[in-house]
Structures are given as structure tokens and as C-alpha cells.
Design an enzyme around this catalytic site. Structure first.
Site, PDB file in Angstrom:
ATOM      1  N   HIS A 100       0.836  -1.204   0.000  1.00 21.29           N
ATOM      2  CA  HIS A 100       0.000   0.000   0.000  1.00 21.29           C
ATOM      3  C   HIS A 100       0.872   1.255   0.000  1.00 21.29           C
ATOM      4  O   HIS A 100       2.087   1.163   0.201  1.00 21.29           O
ATOM      5  CB  HIS A 100      -0.923  -0.020   1.226  1.00 21.29           C
ATOM      6  CG  HIS A 100      -0.171  -0.129   2.522  1.00 21.29           C
ATOM      7  ND1 HIS A 100       0.348   0.964   3.172  1.00 21.29           N
ATOM      8  CD2 HIS A 100       0.176  -1.212   3.260  1.00 21.29           C
ATOM      9  CE1 HIS A 100       0.967   0.563   4.271  1.00 21.29           C
ATOM     10  NE2 HIS A 100       0.885  -0.749   4.354  1.00 21.29           N
ATOM     11  N   GLY A 142       2.862   4.089   1.361  1.00 18.60           N
ATOM     12  CA  GLY A 142       3.469   4.232   2.688  1.00 18.60           C
ATOM     13  C   GLY A 142       3.944   2.917   3.285  1.00 18.60           C
ATOM     14  O   GLY A 142       4.326   2.866   4.448  1.00 18.60           O
ATOM     15  N   SER A 143       3.954   1.828   2.489  1.00 15.95           N
ATOM     16  CA  SER A 143       4.399   0.543   3.029  1.00 15.95           C
ATOM     17  C   SER A 143       5.918   0.441   3.053  1.00 15.95           C
ATOM     18  O   SER A 143       6.471  -0.488   3.615  1.00 15.95           O
ATOM     19  CB  SER A 143       3.822  -0.608   2.200  1.00 15.95           C
ATOM     20  OG  SER A 143       4.291  -0.529   0.874  1.00 15.95           O
ATOM     21  N   GLU A 147       6.981   2.473  -9.539  1.00 13.42           N
ATOM     22  CA  GLU A 147       5.621   2.836  -9.958  1.00 13.42           C
ATOM     23  C   GLU A 147       5.614   3.486 -11.335  1.00 13.42           C
ATOM     24  O   GLU A 147       4.888   4.445 -11.579  1.00 13.42           O
ATOM     25  CB  GLU A 147       4.952   3.740  -8.928  1.00 13.42           C
ATOM     26  CG  GLU A 147       4.823   3.023  -7.598  1.00 13.42           C
ATOM     27  CD  GLU A 147       3.879   3.706  -6.643  1.00 13.42           C
ATOM     28  OE1 GLU A 147       2.981   4.411  -7.113  1.00 13.42           O
ATOM     29  OE2 GLU A 147       4.051   3.518  -5.439  1.00 13.42           O
TER      30      GLU A 147
END
Lengths: 289, 279
Positions: free
Chosen positions: B41, B43-44, B166
Site C-alpha cells: 500500500h 506508505g508501506s 511505480e
């Protein structure tokens, strides 16, 4: 408040060697309280359309009606502030636009600019922060100490605090994880329903368009390729695919099943469970034969 | 078993402005030629991990070794020669005025002679299928094309590992498919080791191995098949269930038997066909 684009054309850098036609013959009606999704590839003209919705761009041909205002090509427009107050735009990655020392000041910036009193602006900030699912304590913090997801919510609160009658969302979930995406989309849907807030969603997610919108506008090469309800739009998926556009996962899956089994179901399903029911019944019938 | 190309050992990291650890005691290995997807997620800690691998940040504890070199202030440049990074936003990493200038930028910085440079630029652009765009300006390119040019810029420097942070998340579906196809080709044909950091599970399902991060820790590691068996647990972790798996589960609930787990829609439909055509 209704917004409508009538035969709108827009050329960037008109009358210069860099002139480029971005959109033409665009006709779109957005009625008050509706939920419209505008879909298209990068470069299809959807961002140009978006900027006409609150007169950030003025058409080079045609007319844009926003409430009782009329923005006509070739005419100087004065006092567009009223329009900007009524139509709020949440741009892509809105958290990049946060700038104030505290969250409260940042949210109040818009309303204060539109001449709202300080007490009223603070009251609105307080309401808006709760609407986006954050607690009041955050108001005193610096926006830059928040997580990415919180920052995005603060930026959205800043638009809500202007109490617009129409909200325009440009890819509001870009870069968020699946949970964050669902939370933000559900949030906008709730606002749309509770406040009767007209919502325009610019997206390349066919899933979101099919799930949330009443009306879908497909942009292609600078003009409107198709418009209608999700059922109308996706009833002819081949047409979309032929234009290099996507269809929702569930529709694509149905087409694949139909092709492999050489069959045609009696309708295109937009909901997963609807398709699964139909498919399970079909497979069982086949098994029984 | 081959020796790992990257070894991350007991790595912890904390940002100055934050109270909790962004990464807590991370241990992982990356093998030569594999495609490893790191999912988690927001902030993981997955992007933090990528930044550590390239020496953009240094671990507070633990060590990182890349191709036998241990990461430290003095070895940063040796490590950066091994690792190329492609970031999220296609517009933020286009520095040249044309496609070929952009790819040449990294080579120029590394003092590569001009004749070698032009050859490498064309080679790299061929690999991402952008060699017919040499003199195009960035604003004429789609997001997917820009990202492919960014990948070419990295390839021209001949790294052994490419990290995609990403890199597909801001692209439209078509652009995303183009980039994923390019990555697959590079890994298969050019034997480049790929680490892709993503929360798109469809993308991760193409990888050889997946590591799931949660709250700064390694939560689970396995093949896509193993990871997707986690089902509802993935949703709890802020992720999603890939569409073919979701449909398989729903079909099973309706009493349709499916022999195995299908990772792609093609396989699922083919599986349904085989089990329902002979009856």
C-alpha cells in the site's frame, strides 16, 4: 446549475505558427446534480474540455453555457470569479498545490479569495475536513507533515470549502493504492448524492466510469465519439475496442467467454455478480445437456 | 541455487521528520535475471527501499550489497552504474529536447565518446521500440512512449538491474500495457534483472516472484500464484485481488468447479472451456 458546450472548438496558440487544434464540434450537456464521466486516451482532448467547464479556457469557436452565463468565442469576458466559485476543479495530483503554513489556512484560501468572511471560511474548513474523512486536529498542522493520501484529502477539502455547485475531478485517484482509490471514489460519490453535487469525472478508468457515472462521454481525437448511459456505451464494446479504447474488465471477460464458447449472452453485464450468475447458469446448462 | 545479485540484510530506515521506522529489519535477495515485483500500500516502504538500493538514502542499520559491492558513500557511483531507475512521472524525467538527446544525457554525463554514444542511443531505443522517434520532441509523445524513452535512457548505460518505481501508475491502460510488454521483453531477451515496485497486481502477476510489503516490513514472499492465494488478506493490506482470481472465486461460490488457480483471464477462459466442452 447546468453546464453545456455547444459546437465548441479550441485551438492552442491560435493565429501563431504554433497553432494546434485540440478539440472541435464538442457538444456536451451536464445537468445539475448529474454524474458525468469523460473518458479518452492521453491527447484525446479531455483535459481541454475540462478547462472549459469553468472558463479557464474560452472556446475559439462555439459557446459554453455555465449556469446563466454564456462564454462565447471571440468575446471578452469579464468577472469570471462567480463561475470559478460555482465550478470547482480538483486537478491531477492536487496535493502539489498545497502551500500554506497550516491546513486550515490552506483550505480557507479559496473561500477568502471569493470574499467569504474569516469566521465563515474557518467554519467551512472545519466542515470540509470532516467531509474528506480527516479529523479536526489536522487543521493546525502543516500540510507538509501529512502523508500523501492525507495531503490529497486536504487539497480536495480546499475545493469543497468553496461550496461549489459542480465539482470537476481530473484523474483524482492517480498514484493511489487500490484501497486509497476506492476510498476517494466512494467519498466523491457520497458527496454527489448527499449534496446533490454535480460531478464530472475525467478518467481513463472504464471501471470507475461504469460504476459511478449516470452519463459517459467518450472523447477521441479531439471530438465526442459517443455519449450515453454506461449501459448504452458498453452495449457495443466492439466499437470502443476498434477505436483503441478499453472496456471494463467484466465486459472484456464476457466477450472472451462469448468468443471461446461461440455464444452470445442476451445482454452485456456491467456488474461482476450479474455476469457470474449468467455464466454459472450457462455452464450448468451446458453440463446438463 | 545461483548467488544473489542484490542482498539486503537487516535494513532499517527512518525519515528525519517521522516518528516510526519507514523500513524495519528488511531482509531480501534479488537473483540475476529474475523479475521481482515489490507490492504494498502507499506508505508501506516500497519506494523507500528503491531509494536505498540506489544510494539516494542510506540505511540507518543493516547493509545492502549489489553485485558484490557493499553500498557506502564511497561506492555509490559503482552501484549506480549497476542499477538504473525509472520513476513514476514521465514528465519529470525527460531532460533532453529530443528523444535521442534525452537518451544521450546519461551517456554524456558518463563521458562516453560520441561515436559509441550514438550507437548506444539507437540500440537502446530499438530495445524499447522507439527507434523511429529519434528527433521527436517530448510533447509529441504519449506517457507510455515517454516512459519507454526513460527506460532506454537507463538501458544505454548498460546496467545489470532496472528498478521501476511505480513507472506505470500515471499511464493510461494502453501506455501501461506498452511499458509492461517492454519490461517483459528486456527481461526475457536481454536477461536484465527487473525490480518493479507497484500496487498494480495485474502488473505484478507477470513477475517471477512477488514480495508484499506492509508497514515497513516484508509481509510475504512467493510466486504470483502463492501470493494471489492470499485473497481477502490482500484487500486488508490495502491491495486488491487480480480480476481473474476474483472471477474464479465467484464462480466457485456458484458451484462451478475449476481445477486450478488461473492467473490470467486467457487461462481462466481456456480452463472453463476445457472443463465444459467435453461433457
Amino acid at each position: 446549475m447546468d453546464i453545456s458546450l455547444k459546437n465548441v472548438e479550441y485551438r492552442y496558440s491560435a493565429d501563431t505558427p504554433f497553432e494546434r487544434l485540440a478539440i472541435q464540434d464538442v457538444n456536451i450537456d451536464i445537468s445539475s446534480g448529474s454524474y458525468t464521466a469523460i473518458i479518452g486516451h492521453t491527447g484525446s482532448g479531455k483535459s481541454t474540455v475540462l478547462q472549459h467547464l469553468n472558463a479557464l479556457l474560452k472556446p475559439t469557436k462555439g459557446t459554453v453555457f455555465i449556469g446563466n452565463r454564456e462564454i462565447k468565442a471571440g468575446r471578452k469576458e469579464k468577472n469570471l470569479k462567480g463561475i470559478r466559485e460555482k465550478v470547482g476543479i480538483v486537478f491531477q495530483f492536487p496535493e502539489h498545490q498545497l502551500f500554506e503554513e497550516t491546513v486550515e489556512k490552506d483550505i480557507c484560501f479559496g473561500p477568502l479569495n471569493f470574499g467569504v468572511s474569516e469566521t465563515e471560511a474557518k467554519k467551512r474548513a472545519n466542515e470540509a475536513i470532516k467531509q474528506v474523512g480527516l479529523s479536526e486536529e489536522i487543521l493546525e498542522k502543516s500540510p507538509f507533515d501529512l502523508s500523501g493520501g492525507q495531503m490529497r484529502r486536504v487539497a480536495i477539502a480546499g475545493v469543497l470549502a468553496m461550496e461549489p455547485e459542480c465539482i470537476v475531478l481530473d484523474e483524482p485517484t492517480a498514484g493511489l493504492d487500490p484501497r486509497g482509490r476506492k476510498e476517494i471514489m466512494d467519498l466523491f460519490y457520497k458527496l454527489h448524492q448527499e449534496r446533490d453535487l454535480a460531478t464530472v469525472l475525467v478518467t481513463h478508468s472504464m471501471e470507475d466510469a461504469a460504476r459511478y457515472a449516470d452519463e459517459i462521454v467518450i472523447m477521441h481525437k479531439g471530438t465526442v465519439l459517443q455519449k450515453g448511459t454506461p449501459n448504452e456505451i458498453f452495449s457495443d464494446p466492439e466499437r470502443l475496442l476498434a477505436h483503441g479504447l478499453d472496456v471494463p474488465d467484466v465486459v472484456r471477460f464476457q466477450l472472451r467467454i462469448e468468443k471461446t464458447f461461440q455464444t452470445k449472452f442476451d445482454r452485456i453485464c456491467l456488474k461482476e455478480d450479474e455476469l457470474i450468475n449468467m455464466l454459472a447458469a450457462f455452464l450448468k446448462r451446458r453440463g446438463a445437456q | 541455487m545461483e548467488s544473489p545479485l542484490v542482498v539486503i540484510k537487516d535494513v532499517s530506515f527512518q525519515y528525519d521528520s517521522q516518528e516510526s521506522l519507514a523500513l524495519n529489519q528488511i531482509n531480501m535477495e534479488v537473483y540475476e535475471g529474475e523479475w521481482l515485483a515489490i507490492v504494498g500500500h502507499n506508505g508501506s516502504g516500497k519506494s523507500t527501499l528503491a531509494r536505498l538500493l540506489n544510494g539516494l538514502q542510506f540505511p540507518k542499520e543493516g547493509s545492502i550489497t549489489v553485485a558484490g559491492i557493499t553500498l557506502a558513500e564511497e561506492t555509490i557511483w559503482d552501484i549506480r552504474r549497476q542499477i538504473g531507475m525509472v520513476f513514476q512521472n514521465p514528465d519529470n524525467q525527460f531532460v533532453g529536447t529530443t528523444v535521442q538527446d534525452d537518451v544521450a544525457f546519461g551517456l554524456e554525463n558518463n563521458g562516453i565518446p560520441v561515436d559509441v554514444m550514438s550507437e548506444r542511443v539507437v540500440d537502446a531505443l530499438k530495445k524499447v521500440n522507439m527507434d523511429s522517434f529519434l528527433d521527436q520532441e517530448p510533447h509529441h509523445l504519449s506517457g507510455g512512449q515517454k516512459q519507454r524513452v526513460a527506460i532506454a535512457g537507463v538501458l544505454a548505460l548498460k546496467p545489470s538491474i532496472i528498478i521501476l518505481d511505480e513507472a506505470t501508475s500515471m499511464l493510461d491502460p494502453r501506455g501501461r500495457a506498452e511499458v509492461i510488454e517492454t519490461i517483459m521483453k528486456l527481461q526475457k531477451q536481454d536477461k536484465i534483472t527487473v525490480i518493479s515496485i507497484t500496487h498494480d497486481l495485474e502488473e505484478a502477476s507477470r513477475a517471477d516472484r512477488i514480495i508484499v510489503m506492509n508497514k515497513g516490513e516484508v509481509y510475504r514472499e512467493g510466486t504470483p500464484n502463492e501470493i494471489f492465494l492470499m485473497d481477502e488478506e490482500l484487500i486488508k493490506l490495502g491491495l486488491d485481488i487480480p480480476f481473474p482470481i476474483k472471477m474464479s472465486n465467484k464462480l466457485r461460490e456458484k458451484g462451478i468447479s475449476l481445477g486450478q488457480q488461473y492467473l490470467t483471464e486467457e487461462e481462466l477462459v481456456a480452463g472453463l472451456w476445457t472443463s465444459h466442452s467435453k461433457m
